[in-house]
Design a protein around this motif. Sequence first.
Motif, mmCIF file in Angstrom:
data_model
loop_
_atom_site.group_PDB
_atom_site.id
_atom_site.type_symbol
_atom_site.label_atom_id
_atom_site.label_comp_id
_atom_site.label_asym_id
_atom_site.label_seq_id
_atom_site.Cartn_x
_atom_site.Cartn_y
_atom_site.Cartn_z
ATOM 1 N N ASN A 1 17.489 32.002 30.977
ATOM 2 C CA ASN A 1 18.839 32.460 31.719
ATOM 3 C C ASN A 1 19.751 32.369 30.431
ATOM 4 O OD1 ASN A 1 17.642 33.283 33.817
ATOM 5 N ND2 ASN A 1 18.383 31.266 34.993
ATOM 6 N N PRO A 2 20.990 33.075 30.123
ATOM 7 C CA PRO A 2 21.984 32.852 29.505
ATOM 8 C C PRO A 2 23.000 31.808 29.855
ATOM 9 C CG PRO A 2 22.585 34.592 30.726
ATOM 10 C CD PRO A 2 21.136 34.416 31.234
ATOM 11 N N PRO A 3 23.678 30.899 28.892
ATOM 12 C CA PRO A 3 24.456 30.215 29.199
ATOM 13 C C PRO A 3 25.595 30.871 29.831
ATOM 14 C CG PRO A 3 24.426 30.288 27.125
ATOM 15 C CD PRO A 3 23.536 31.385 27.416
ATOM 16 N N CYS A 4 26.505 29.621 30.529
ATOM 17 C CA CYS A 4 27.704 30.269 31.422
ATOM 18 C C CYS A 4 28.672 30.427 30.115
ATOM 19 C CB CYS A 4 28.133 29.120 32.312
ATOM 20 S SG CYS A 4 29.754 29.657 32.947
ATOM 21 N N PRO A 5 29.301 31.804 30.303
ATOM 22 C CA PRO A 5 30.421 32.248 29.278
ATOM 23 C C PRO A 5 31.590 31.510 29.247
ATOM 24 C CG PRO A 5 29.871 33.893 30.736
ATOM 25 C CD PRO A 5 29.014 32.945 31.307
ATOM 26 N N ARG A 6 31.859 30.889 30.493
ATOM 27 C CA ARG A 6 33.140 30.251 30.689
ATOM 28 C C ARG A 6 32.954 28.827 30.372
ATOM 29 N NH1 ARG A 6 32.684 33.971 35.150
ATOM 30 N NH2 ARG A 6 34.529 35.903 34.996
ATOM 31 N N HIS B 1 23.050 25.189 33.122
ATOM 32 C CA HIS B 1 22.369 24.975 34.475
ATOM 33 C C HIS B 1 22.683 26.234 35.130
ATOM 34 C CE1 HIS B 1 21.378 22.356 38.232
ATOM 35 N NE2 HIS B 1 21.154 23.272 38.221
ATOM 36 N N VAL B 2 22.239 27.483 34.741
ATOM 37 C CA VAL B 2 22.612 28.821 35.293
ATOM 38 C C VAL B 2 21.230 29.354 35.933
ATOM 39 C CG1 VAL B 2 23.022 31.022 34.656
ATOM 40 C CG2 VAL B 2 24.087 29.357 33.590
ATOM 41 N N VAL B 3 21.532 29.889 37.114
ATOM 42 C CA VAL B 3 20.271 30.367 38.255
ATOM 43 C C VAL B 3 20.723 31.837 38.440
ATOM 44 C CG1 VAL B 3 19.556 27.896 38.877
ATOM 45 C CG2 VAL B 3 21.368 29.558 40.300
ATOM 46 N N LYS B 4 19.427 32.608 38.516
ATOM 47 C CA LYS B 4 19.461 34.090 38.815
ATOM 48 C C LYS B 4 20.266 34.241 40.254
ATOM 49 C CE LYS B 4 17.072 38.281 38.370
ATOM 50 N NZ LYS B 4 18.005 39.032 37.722
ATOM 51 N N VAL C 1 24.592 32.806 38.606
ATOM 52 C CA VAL C 1 25.609 31.864 38.935
ATOM 53 C C VAL C 1 25.428 30.706 38.294
ATOM 54 C CG1 VAL C 1 24.347 31.059 40.895
ATOM 55 C CG2 VAL C 1 26.673 30.801 40.809
ATOM 56 N N CYS C 2 26.639 29.801 37.708
ATOM 57 C CA CYS C 2 26.657 28.713 37.102
ATOM 58 C C CYS C 2 26.723 27.460 38.163
ATOM 59 C CB CYS C 2 27.906 28.666 36.080
ATOM 60 S SG CYS C 2 27.905 27.132 35.342
ATOM 61 N N ARG C 3 25.740 26.583 38.066
ATOM 62 C CA ARG C 3 26.076 25.478 38.772
ATOM 63 C C ARG C 3 26.975 24.471 38.481
ATOM 64 N NH1 ARG C 3 23.965 27.484 43.468
ATOM 65 N NH2 ARG C 3 21.921 27.889 43.644
ATOM 66 N N ASN C 4 27.469 24.511 37.405
ATOM 67 C CA ASN C 4 28.418 23.565 36.666
ATOM 68 C C ASN C 4 29.755 23.904 37.321
ATOM 69 O OD1 ASN C 4 29.322 21.364 35.525
ATOM 70 N ND2 ASN C 4 29.789 22.444 33.591
ATOM 71 N N CYS C 5 30.212 25.089 37.222
ATOM 72 C CA CYS C 5 31.501 25.680 37.345
ATOM 73 C C CYS C 5 31.692 26.494 38.788
ATOM 74 C CB CYS C 5 32.358 26.250 36.341
ATOM 75 S SG CYS C 5 31.575 27.873 35.846
ATOM 76 N N GLY C 6 30.279 27.079 39.184
ATOM 77 C CA GLY C 6 30.383 27.833 40.292
ATOM 78 C C GLY C 6 30.847 29.267 40.056
ATOM 79 N N ARG C 7 30.934 29.831 38.990
ATOM 80 C CA ARG C 7 31.328 31.031 38.924
ATOM 81 C C ARG C 7 30.234 32.069 38.628
ATOM 82 N NH1 ARG C 7 36.963 31.394 37.258
ATOM 83 N NH2 ARG C 7 36.682 33.622 37.483
ATOM 84 N N SER C 8 30.061 33.250 38.958
ATOM 85 C CA SER C 8 29.254 34.257 38.742
ATOM 86 C C SER C 8 29.561 35.194 37.676
ATOM 87 C CB SER C 8 28.626 34.904 40.075
ATOM 88 O OG SER C 8 29.737 35.625 40.560
ATOM 89 N N PHE C 9 28.384 35.495 37.062
ATOM 90 C CA PHE C 9 28.685 36.613 35.922
ATOM 91 C C PHE C 9 27.357 37.501 35.817
ATOM 92 C CE2 PHE C 9 26.736 32.656 34.011
ATOM 93 C CZ PHE C 9 25.829 33.257 32.980
ATOM 94 N N GLY C 10 27.850 38.578 34.840
ATOM 95 C CA GLY C 10 26.562 39.735 34.652
ATOM 96 C C GLY C 10 26.395 39.647 33.278
ATOM 97 N N LEU D 1 29.644 40.562 30.731
ATOM 98 C CA LEU D 1 30.943 39.725 30.818
ATOM 99 C C LEU D 1 31.294 39.484 29.115
ATOM 100 C CD1 LEU D 1 33.070 38.243 32.399
ATOM 101 C CD2 LEU D 1 31.498 36.295 32.093
ATOM 102 N N GLY D 2 32.738 39.670 28.848
ATOM 103 C CA GLY D 2 32.960 39.479 27.782
ATOM 104 C C GLY D 2 32.853 40.579 26.705
ATOM 105 N N THR D 3 32.269 42.003 26.993
ATOM 106 C CA THR D 3 31.941 42.946 26.146
ATOM 107 C C THR D 3 32.938 44.110 26.775
ATOM 108 O OG1 THR D 3 30.325 43.907 27.733
ATOM 109 C CG2 THR D 3 29.639 42.188 26.119
ATOM 110 N N ALA D 4 32.862 45.239 25.868
ATOM 111 C CA ALA D 4 33.817 46.223 26.087
ATOM 112 C C ALA D 4 33.256 47.061 27.341
ATOM 113 C CB ALA D 4 33.876 47.295 24.720
ATOM 114 N N MET D 5 32.123 46.821 27.529
ATOM 115 C CA MET D 5 31.356 47.602 28.666
ATOM 116 C C MET D 5 31.503 46.795 30.081
ATOM 117 S SD MET D 5 29.825 50.202 27.528
ATOM 118 C CE MET D 5 28.913 50.687 28.917
ATOM 119 N N TYR D 6 32.125 45.697 30.084
ATOM 120 C CA TYR D 6 32.550 45.043 31.328
ATOM 121 C C TYR D 6 33.497 45.726 32.323
ATOM 122 C CZ TYR D 6 33.738 41.083 34.457
ATOM 123 O OH TYR D 6 34.193 40.161 35.448
#
Length: 71
Positions: free
Chosen positions: A9-14, A19-22, A33-42, A45-50
């Motif tokens: 799994n990728p690391p949390c971008p924020r 500690h990231v789970v599908k 979803v990041c279990r540290n900050c609680g935010r979800s991402f795809g 995120l952070g690209t021009a395609m977002y």
Amino acid sequence: MNRKPNSQNPPCPRCGATHVVKNGSKGGRPRWVCRNCGRSFGPTLGTAMYRLRVTPAEVARTLLVVMRRGA
């Protein structure tokens, strides 16, 4: 039911935590979803395609048309 993080799994971008789970998928794209900050991402995120609602093929075709007309 507790989900366990996967090393692929990728690391949390924020917050950068690993500690990231599908968290399922939306529109055929995976979500995490990041279990540290609680935010979800795809994956875009952070690209021009977002947040674009068109396929990457449609974007490529449009850019090709714009480049041809600009020449």
